[in-house]
Motif scaffolding. Sequence first.
Motif, mmCIF file in Angstrom:
data_model
loop_
_atom_site.group_PDB
_atom_site.id
_atom_site.type_symbol
_atom_site.label_atom_id
_atom_site.label_comp_id
_atom_site.label_asym_id
_atom_site.label_seq_id
_atom_site.Cartn_x
_atom_site.Cartn_y
_atom_site.Cartn_z
ATOM 1 N N SER A 1 0.849 -1.200 0.000
ATOM 2 C CA SER A 1 0.000 0.000 0.000
ATOM 3 C C SER A 1 0.881 1.245 0.000
ATOM 4 O O SER A 1 1.909 1.293 0.685
ATOM 5 C CB SER A 1 -0.877 0.003 1.254
ATOM 6 O OG SER A 1 -1.389 1.296 1.499
ATOM 7 N N VAL A 2 0.467 2.248 -0.779
ATOM 8 C CA VAL A 2 1.209 3.520 -0.753
ATOM 9 C C VAL A 2 0.349 4.678 -0.276
ATOM 10 O O VAL A 2 0.869 5.722 0.097
ATOM 11 C CB VAL A 2 1.793 3.908 -2.132
ATOM 12 C CG1 VAL A 2 2.938 3.030 -2.524
ATOM 13 C CG2 VAL A 2 0.717 3.908 -3.189
ATOM 14 N N SER A 3 -0.960 4.506 -0.299
ATOM 15 C CA SER A 3 -1.799 5.637 0.105
ATOM 16 C C SER A 3 -2.591 5.292 1.368
ATOM 17 O O SER A 3 -2.099 5.468 2.474
ATOM 18 C CB SER A 3 -2.713 6.079 -1.041
ATOM 19 O OG SER A 3 -3.525 5.025 -1.511
ATOM 20 N N LEU A 4 -3.791 4.768 1.211
ATOM 21 C CA LEU A 4 -4.649 4.535 2.377
ATOM 22 C C LEU A 4 -4.853 3.061 2.663
ATOM 23 O O LEU A 4 -5.171 2.271 1.779
ATOM 24 C CB LEU A 4 -6.031 5.163 2.116
ATOM 25 C CG LEU A 4 -7.155 4.728 3.066
ATOM 26 C CD1 LEU A 4 -6.941 5.301 4.467
ATOM 27 C CD2 LEU A 4 -8.513 5.143 2.530
ATOM 28 N N LEU A 5 -4.654 2.728 3.953
ATOM 29 C CA LEU A 5 -5.097 1.426 4.451
ATOM 30 C C LEU A 5 -6.194 1.771 5.442
ATOM 31 O O LEU A 5 -5.921 2.355 6.492
ATOM 32 C CB LEU A 5 -3.941 0.756 5.196
ATOM 33 C CG LEU A 5 -3.154 -0.317 4.460
ATOM 34 C CD1 LEU A 5 -1.898 -0.642 5.217
ATOM 35 C CD2 LEU A 5 -3.998 -1.574 4.261
ATOM 36 N N GLY A 6 -7.437 1.469 5.090
ATOM 37 C CA GLY A 6 -8.536 1.928 5.953
ATOM 38 C C GLY A 6 -9.481 0.809 6.333
ATOM 39 O O GLY A 6 -9.990 0.090 5.466
ATOM 40 N N TYR A 7 -9.709 0.676 7.623
ATOM 41 C CA TYR A 7 -10.638 -0.337 8.160
ATOM 42 C C TYR A 7 -11.819 0.420 8.747
ATOM 43 O O TYR A 7 -11.675 1.540 9.238
ATOM 44 C CB TYR A 7 -9.915 -1.120 9.255
ATOM 45 C CG TYR A 7 -10.669 -2.319 9.791
ATOM 46 C CD1 TYR A 7 -10.724 -3.513 9.075
ATOM 47 C CD2 TYR A 7 -11.321 -2.261 11.032
ATOM 48 C CE1 TYR A 7 -11.403 -4.613 9.565
ATOM 49 C CE2 TYR A 7 -11.989 -3.364 11.531
ATOM 50 C CZ TYR A 7 -12.033 -4.539 10.801
ATOM 51 O OH TYR A 7 -12.697 -5.631 11.287
ATOM 52 N N GLY A 8 -13.015 -0.170 8.705
ATOM 53 C CA GLY A 8 -14.197 0.538 9.207
ATOM 54 C C GLY A 8 -14.764 1.371 8.066
ATOM 55 O O GLY A 8 -15.009 0.855 6.975
ATOM 56 N N PHE A 9 -14.890 2.679 8.278
ATOM 57 C CA PHE A 9 -15.588 3.537 7.323
ATOM 58 C C PHE A 9 -15.085 3.366 5.877
ATOM 59 O O PHE A 9 -15.860 3.045 4.972
ATOM 60 C CB PHE A 9 -15.483 4.998 7.763
ATOM 61 C CG PHE A 9 -16.203 5.939 6.838
ATOM 62 C CD1 PHE A 9 -17.588 5.932 6.771
ATOM 63 C CD2 PHE A 9 -15.497 6.825 6.023
ATOM 64 C CE1 PHE A 9 -18.265 6.794 5.897
ATOM 65 C CE2 PHE A 9 -16.166 7.681 5.160
ATOM 66 C CZ PHE A 9 -17.551 7.663 5.102
ATOM 67 N N TYR A 10 -13.773 3.535 5.658
ATOM 68 C CA TYR A 10 -13.282 3.491 4.272
ATOM 69 C C TYR A 10 -13.301 2.076 3.692
ATOM 70 O O TYR A 10 -13.427 1.899 2.475
ATOM 71 C CB TYR A 10 -11.896 4.121 4.162
ATOM 72 C CG TYR A 10 -11.957 5.622 4.364
ATOM 73 C CD1 TYR A 10 -12.448 6.449 3.375
ATOM 74 C CD2 TYR A 10 -11.576 6.201 5.576
ATOM 75 C CE1 TYR A 10 -12.552 7.821 3.563
ATOM 76 C CE2 TYR A 10 -11.667 7.570 5.775
ATOM 77 C CZ TYR A 10 -12.162 8.379 4.765
ATOM 78 O OH TYR A 10 -12.267 9.728 4.963
ATOM 79 N N GLY A 11 -13.190 1.071 4.561
ATOM 80 C CA GLY A 11 -13.316 -0.308 4.087
ATOM 81 C C GLY A 11 -14.747 -0.577 3.649
ATOM 82 O O GLY A 11 -14.992 -1.175 2.585
ATOM 83 N N ALA B 1 -13.352 4.121 12.484
ATOM 84 C CA ALA B 1 -12.374 4.020 11.391
ATOM 85 C C ALA B 1 -10.967 3.875 11.951
ATOM 86 O O ALA B 1 -10.628 4.493 12.961
ATOM 87 C CB ALA B 1 -12.444 5.262 10.503
ATOM 88 N N ILE B 2 -10.195 3.027 11.286
ATOM 89 C CA ILE B 2 -8.757 2.928 11.565
ATOM 90 C C ILE B 2 -8.090 3.156 10.218
ATOM 91 O O ILE B 2 -8.291 2.378 9.278
ATOM 92 C CB ILE B 2 -8.395 1.532 12.117
ATOM 93 C CG1 ILE B 2 -9.110 1.297 13.450
ATOM 94 C CG2 ILE B 2 -6.885 1.376 12.266
ATOM 95 C CD1 ILE B 2 -9.047 -0.127 13.949
#
Length: 551
Positions: free
Chosen positions: A290-300, A397-398
């Motif tokens: 990953s180079v930008s966003l790793l998102g768990y919760g909201f963005y996932g 979100a994480i």
Amino acid sequence: MERPSRLLLVSELRVRNSAYDVSLSRSLLTWKRRTSSPVYHPFRPSVCHSVSVSEIISVREEEEENGCKDDGSWKKINEREGKDCRQAFTVLHVERCPQHRWRCAEVSFTCPEAALCQRWVTGIREQLAAIASRPKQLLVYINPYSGKQHGKHIYEQKVAPLFALAGVTTHVIVTEHANYARDHLRTEAELKKFDGVVCVGGDGMFSEIIHGLIWRSQVDGGVDPNCADESLLPSSLRIGIIPAGSTDCICFATVGSNDPVTSALHIIVGDSQPMDVCSVHHNNTFLRYSVSLLGYGFYGDVLTDSERKRWMGPARYDLSGVKMFLTHHYYEGTVSYLPARGIMGTPRDASRCRSGCVICQHNGRLISKKAERYQMDEETDREGEGEWKTIRGKFLAINAASMSCACPRSPKGLSPAAHLADGTTDLILVRKCSRFDFLRHLLRHTSKDDQFDLNFVEVHRVRRFCFTPRHCQSDSDLDLRENGKHQIFGQICRNHPACGCAPAYSSWNCDGEILTHTAIDVRVHSNLIKLFARGIEEPTVFDDLTNPCAI
Ligand SMILES: Nc1ncnc2c1ncn2[C@@H]1O[C@H](COP(=O)(O)OP(=O)(O)OP(=O)(O)O)[C@@H](O)[C@H]1O
Ligand SMILES: CCCCCCCCCCCCC/C=C/[C@@H](O)[C@H](CO)NC(=O)CCCCC
Ligand SMILES: [Ca+2]
């Protein structure tokens, strides 16, 4: 200001029928209008111009309108006498426009005689040929289905003509299915033939390219990509992004705009921007980079929902964003992280990562020194550089932002002070809060207000982190997805009104792709890849001083 002795060519030439003193040095082409009167004239526009040689795209010989082209008689006489009648040349160069956009501008110079014209053309071409960082041969991948499905058209209409002008040759591949580019780079592509790879598409397509290139470097260098503790080998090929996707945050955060012409010009002039890459593992098994966003919760959840709406194009994210905001799911889990110690910068800084960033250079050097020390002494405890911290909780979100993640939806990004190449990622934890508060947090991504200045949000600059979800059904730290039970429990929790609890799992959004596991181990690899970019440029008060005309 350069000394006159460094000038390679000096002549009196004409630009739009006015006389100019034109000079060429290794770094600058300058043309200054000759004034007949020494008296200062307040209404006269600026009469001195210069362009950096590094920003010249190409030089073209012109045929002189009045002599050569008209009826051909003058030309014919010259040709018969074996003379070259070309007396004008045009320099195509980068011109800066508002919002970090670049355009190809041109200026034509008329010479008193053909031989002088030839000297100028040759002189400029020699300087361009001496710039070793410019790519000559590029491997281009086009995803025809990115964004609004205009990738092929954008490349053919806006980019290919510029590459042709600059003498850059290309091998173009239109992808036939997902992972086509990644697999081609991993196994088939003759990388030695190319000076760089160009990706026409969005963040997902860029992700394919880095997966192919990074994998290839590890296999060629005997590094096991599955081992989370291995230091990865950098890829030598630079990557250019022609934005044609839905978010294009990697292009936006490294160039400052999502404009295909600007990106093409950054590629042609041979810019270079190093970038951090996170490796994501599960139980010592490689998942993704990953180079930008790793998102768990909201963005996932936004990503999972939006994938079903791909037919809508970029608008799918807005619809899914509103839907997931209203759904307001939170997730329980444990985050452990290794704070980045001894480095410059914090996620709450007012300063931003910009072209030639001092923080990236300083931290990049520091981290590579530490890595060298570790390699010399295998016994050293790698994690001895800091203490792991652990936070357990309920999170909306994480997010881990390895760069600002600025994009047109949020021009300052998820973590505005994050750096492209400082060897760290900004871990943002948004704890369970009311819908109203979460909306306040989200809206601050689009305004000047600080999205971290809220008591349910915390942000840490880290080198490594792990996440383990807490299950709806049991306290076990086993990732149920692995044995297929997750789907069942997930469905029960989502759909069963009596359950009363939030769904057990979200998914990780990894640069716009959904990860297959929720328990992950993430490590930042400093400066692993390079882009044909230079970071976002900021005009400075010193700009005028570098222009010899201004002095
Ligand atoms: N020929 C193809 N057919 C179908 N899918 C493809 C093809 N080539 C690439 N893909 C996949 O399409 C997905 C989306 O591509 P891409 O990222 O370029 O556009 P996007 O999703 O619209 O933009 P963004 O990622 O910026 O939001 C990627 O996962 C990529 O692997
Ligand atoms: C209800 C009001 C909401 C207003 C909130 C605005 C906040 C916008 C922040 C945008 C952050 C984008 C981060 C980039 C992620 C990319 O790697 C990824 C792939 O392209 N894009 C998305 O996941 C697409 C993510 C789209 C999120 C909406
Ligand atoms: Ca970073």
